[in-house]
Enzyme design. Sequence first.
Site, PDB file in Angstrom:
ATOM      1  N   GLN A   1       1.067  -0.716  -0.020  1.00 22.56           N
ATOM      2  CA  GLN A   1       0.265  -0.227  -0.055  1.00 22.56           C
ATOM      3  C   GLN A   1       1.119   1.173   0.110  1.00 22.56           C
ATOM      4  O   GLN A   1       1.466   1.454   0.574  1.00 22.56           O
ATOM      5  CB  GLN A   1      -0.868  -0.128   0.484  1.00 22.56           C
ATOM      6  CG  GLN A   1      -2.343  -1.527   1.032  1.00 22.56           C
ATOM      7  CD  GLN A   1      -3.003  -1.425  -0.039  1.00 22.56           C
ATOM      8  OE1 GLN A   1      -3.659  -0.652  -0.218  1.00 22.56           O
ATOM      9  NE2 GLN A   1      -2.701  -2.435  -0.268  1.00 22.56           N
TER      10      GLN A   1
ATOM     11  N   GLY B   1     -11.924   2.183   4.574  1.00 21.16           N
ATOM     12  CA  GLY B   1     -10.939   0.756   4.001  1.00 21.16           C
ATOM     13  C   GLY B   1      -9.911   2.467   2.918  1.00 21.16           C
ATOM     14  O   GLY B   1     -10.004   3.507   3.264  1.00 21.16           O
ATOM     15  N   HIS B   2      -8.826   1.517   2.348  1.00 25.19           N
ATOM     16  CA  HIS B   2      -8.241   2.193   1.420  1.00 25.19           C
ATOM     17  C   HIS B   2      -8.626   3.142   0.573  1.00 25.19           C
ATOM     18  O   HIS B   2     -10.432   2.980  -0.292  1.00 25.19           O
ATOM     19  CB  HIS B   2      -6.692   0.875   1.146  1.00 25.19           C
ATOM     20  CG  HIS B   2      -7.002   0.270   0.126  1.00 25.19           C
ATOM     21  ND1 HIS B   2      -6.490  -0.621  -0.443  1.00 25.19           N
ATOM     22  CD2 HIS B   2      -8.564  -0.879   0.399  1.00 25.19           C
ATOM     23  CE1 HIS B   2      -7.372  -1.698  -0.384  1.00 25.19           C
ATOM     24  NE2 HIS B   2      -7.990  -1.210  -0.601  1.00 25.19           N
ATOM     25  N   ASN B   3      -8.937   4.167  -0.012  1.00 28.54           N
ATOM     26  CA  ASN B   3      -8.857   4.642  -0.912  1.00 28.54           C
ATOM     27  C   ASN B   3     -10.148   5.423  -0.679  1.00 28.54           C
ATOM     28  O   ASN B   3     -10.635   6.229  -1.731  1.00 28.54           O
ATOM     29  CB  ASN B   3      -8.650   4.724  -1.950  1.00 28.54           C
ATOM     30  CG  ASN B   3      -7.065   3.877  -2.633  1.00 28.54           C
ATOM     31  OD1 ASN B   3      -6.715   3.357  -2.574  1.00 28.54           O
ATOM     32  ND2 ASN B   3      -6.207   5.521  -2.767  1.00 28.54           N
TER      33      ASN B   3
END
Lengths: 321, 321, 321
Positions: C182, C223-225
């Site tokens: 990531q 969560g990511h993004n």
Amino acid sequence: MALRLAAIVAALGGELHGDPALLVEGLAPLEQAGPGQLSFLSNPRYQPQLAASRAGCVIVAPSMLAAAQARGACIVAPDPYLYFARLTQLWKKQSAPPAGPAIHPSAVIDAAAVIDPAASIGALCVIERGARIGAGTRLAPRVTVGENCVVGERCVLHPGVVIGADGFGFAPNAGAWEKIEQLGAVRIGNDVEIGANTCIDRGALADTVIEDGVKLDNLIQIGHNVRIGRHTAIAGCVGVAGSATIGAHCTIGGGAGILGHLTIADNVHISALSNVTRSISRPGHYTGFFPIDDNAAWEKNAATLKQLHGLRERLKALEKK
Amino acid sequence: MALRLAAIVAALGGELHGDPALLVEGLAPLEQAGPGQLSFLSNPRYQPQLAASRAGCVIVAPSMLAAAQARGACIVAPDPYLYFARLTQLWKKQSAPPAGPAIHPSAVIDAAAVIDPAASIGALCVIERGARIGAGTRLAPRVTVGENCVVGERCVLHPGVVIGADGFGFAPNAGAWEKIEQLGAVRIGNDVEIGANTCIDRGALADTVIEDGVKLDNLIQIGHNVRIGRHTAIAGCVGVAGSATIGAHCTIGGGAGILGHLTIADNVHISALSNVTRSISRPGHYTGFFPIDDNAAWEKNAATLKQLHGLRERLKALEKK
Amino acid sequence: MALRLAAIVAALGGELHGDPALLVEGLAPLEQAGPGQLSFLSNPRYQPQLAASRAGCVIVAPSMLAAAQARGACIVAPDPYLYFARLTQLWKKQSAPPAGPAIHPSAVIDAAAVIDPAASIGALCVIERGARIGAGTRLAPRVTVGENCVVGERCVLHPGVVIGADGFGFAPNAGAWEKIEQLGAVRIGNDVEIGANTCIDRGALADTVIEDGVKLDNLIQIGHNVRIGRHTAIAGCVGVAGSATIGAHCTIGGGAGILGHLTIADNVHISALSNVTRSISRPGHYTGFFPIDDNAAWEKNAATLKQLHGLRERLKALEKK
């Protein structure tokens, strides 16, 4: 941080169509990538985005070679998404070379814990007596590994993870609760990743077991005596109640809940937000949640739902006429 | 670690039928126990497993004496599950005698906090000014107890617990949010156990209250000004929104959600995964979640669900004809 | 700690009707307040409680002046709830003047992190290299801010918060999972508050973004993004899956789940416990959860639910006759 295409294919393989001297300064999704960035196309569905992309180079499958070449540089690999994953690993290693294995001086480690010299323990971790941490495993800051719990090799535990808190066990006693001491531990295999603030409880008598290659996201609760099979992946906010057995190669979507004392077969896929309230013995895709709607429509349908069984009876009566 | 049957009945009572010199090396479920292990039968439903068990000795109720003796050694006790709970406590005390009360040197404790000399504070805990920790209470590593919060006697707080973070209170102000400072605290009674990474917020004006004997599992959120009555047990991943009042002797299954500003009577039992969206004034067993199904069947039923109210109207129209 | 009414209106404005010398010793809800306490009436619905209240003084809207004066002292303000919020701030400042900005000596801060001199870092925090913490921001004890993550000005992060753990990204590889490193970070705006044990993951390639004025409660997973728009408020135990985009000025009720890769417009309000499984393009109020019922009724209705699509078909057939 930048890498030439030549260096990338030298490290990861793949067939380069384009200028090996092109300098890549970053990775980006197809629709956002610019001329200095490398992107990938893993799903043929997104082929229209390929033509429009301004990416300096795109990783594609062999079947996409013609379309990709019409656009510019590309790297052909049998599985572009896997190639991309390895590229992120290469990128990370180049841009932030990991420090060697080390135990941060602020970590609190019992003298009777066993830390492999090739493990890395972050700041403010707590490792209790009898715990063991395998080679190549990395504990981020603020992780707890409780008494006698075992973490295998090449695992990653993110901040706030708690391994080996007591399972939730109490016997009723005249209106109060008598504690059942949790005498088991937690055994975690190799290549397991565990997300931030996730908890895995120790077993009551036997151990809670997480097999090799399992991936757990953040804020997951794994109850005592659960067993999770190899290479199963579980997304965030899932709760798995005590003594549930989950097979290998399963995927469990975020926010799902799994009751205790049930068994899920290998290769079962549970949709996010679903409630698993019975054993599942066959591979497949399972779902169960109430669909969202505008509030007014939901209110009407939810109210009617409470009469559903009655509606069926009325329908039956009509059919008989 | 091993104990003779004679030592066990000497410590816990019960009527031994069998050789007092038999050495017990561990506890195990009926179907897994071997000749060196002690097991128990608490539910008559599992009687068939009794005959087949290889356990060295089994704890049974008086009504099971004949069946148990036909098989081998047994201890008769009026409540085998409670006997088993106490046996785990005896086992733990023998195998890992708890260290005396102590404050780990890495804990950060405000000079104006009051820790009873008979309390135990784990590594890397933070205890803020005005907080009080009662006798016999044990804080595992990495627990936070905020300003002015009170934890009673004989409590257990597992790693990552946060007592007394601010409740979630904001007033709307021209499209933004103005913070409502949370001026209350948290008051926790005696004999309360709180699972890993569970959070109990401080009250807005008055205090959030957890009464004696409450048991909370991991990753639970208790909002500001909640009150939880005596001996209520709440399983993992439950969220209780602000100002909810939960009665005594309730059980709340894992993953349930409880809205704010509602009241749940004593002796209410909520199934796991259920959504409590209204007050419950009568003892009983309540449930509300969408059942799981294979994905294709779920998709059809979920789509129809959005027409449910309309279906009822159509059924009514047919009935009128 | 006590304040005279004169001091309160001097600090916060409002029109005092009553004795400026009256000493206020605390704030309390209308129905609990005594003669030494100040209360407020924000919702005209609660007017009956006003007459009955024993509060020493009540904050009311202009329209309530006559009713309030009939009872005793009052402060008139255009928005009593906002006035109350500011009063809690005043109260807190008076009763527990915040220590100046400081870095607790037990915090572990990388030499390559940048902490504004006007920020405050609590005990046992971990701040990694490249992270930046803005002016006036306060990290409670035991917060982690990972590599290269940025926290703006005047933010509050509660205990156990984890900013910048890895997003959950893996590519399938011959039955196992290959990690997608990531490479993004987390960017948090100004005036953001983040509740205890909440996690915000770093982005895969680009950053995860939390805009100005966002308020997140406890035990939330981002969560990511993900991108969360300005002044959106999210209650406890919500999970937001990767790459979801949530608009500005939204409210998301506790325990809701939001799937990944979807978009929620500005000014959308999601009921607690609802499952957001599709994009929502229009402002409004949306709901989706199974209503609770007594267990026996639920069982009958839930069983019938699995035949719902079939019932519709049977109804159609009847209608055709």
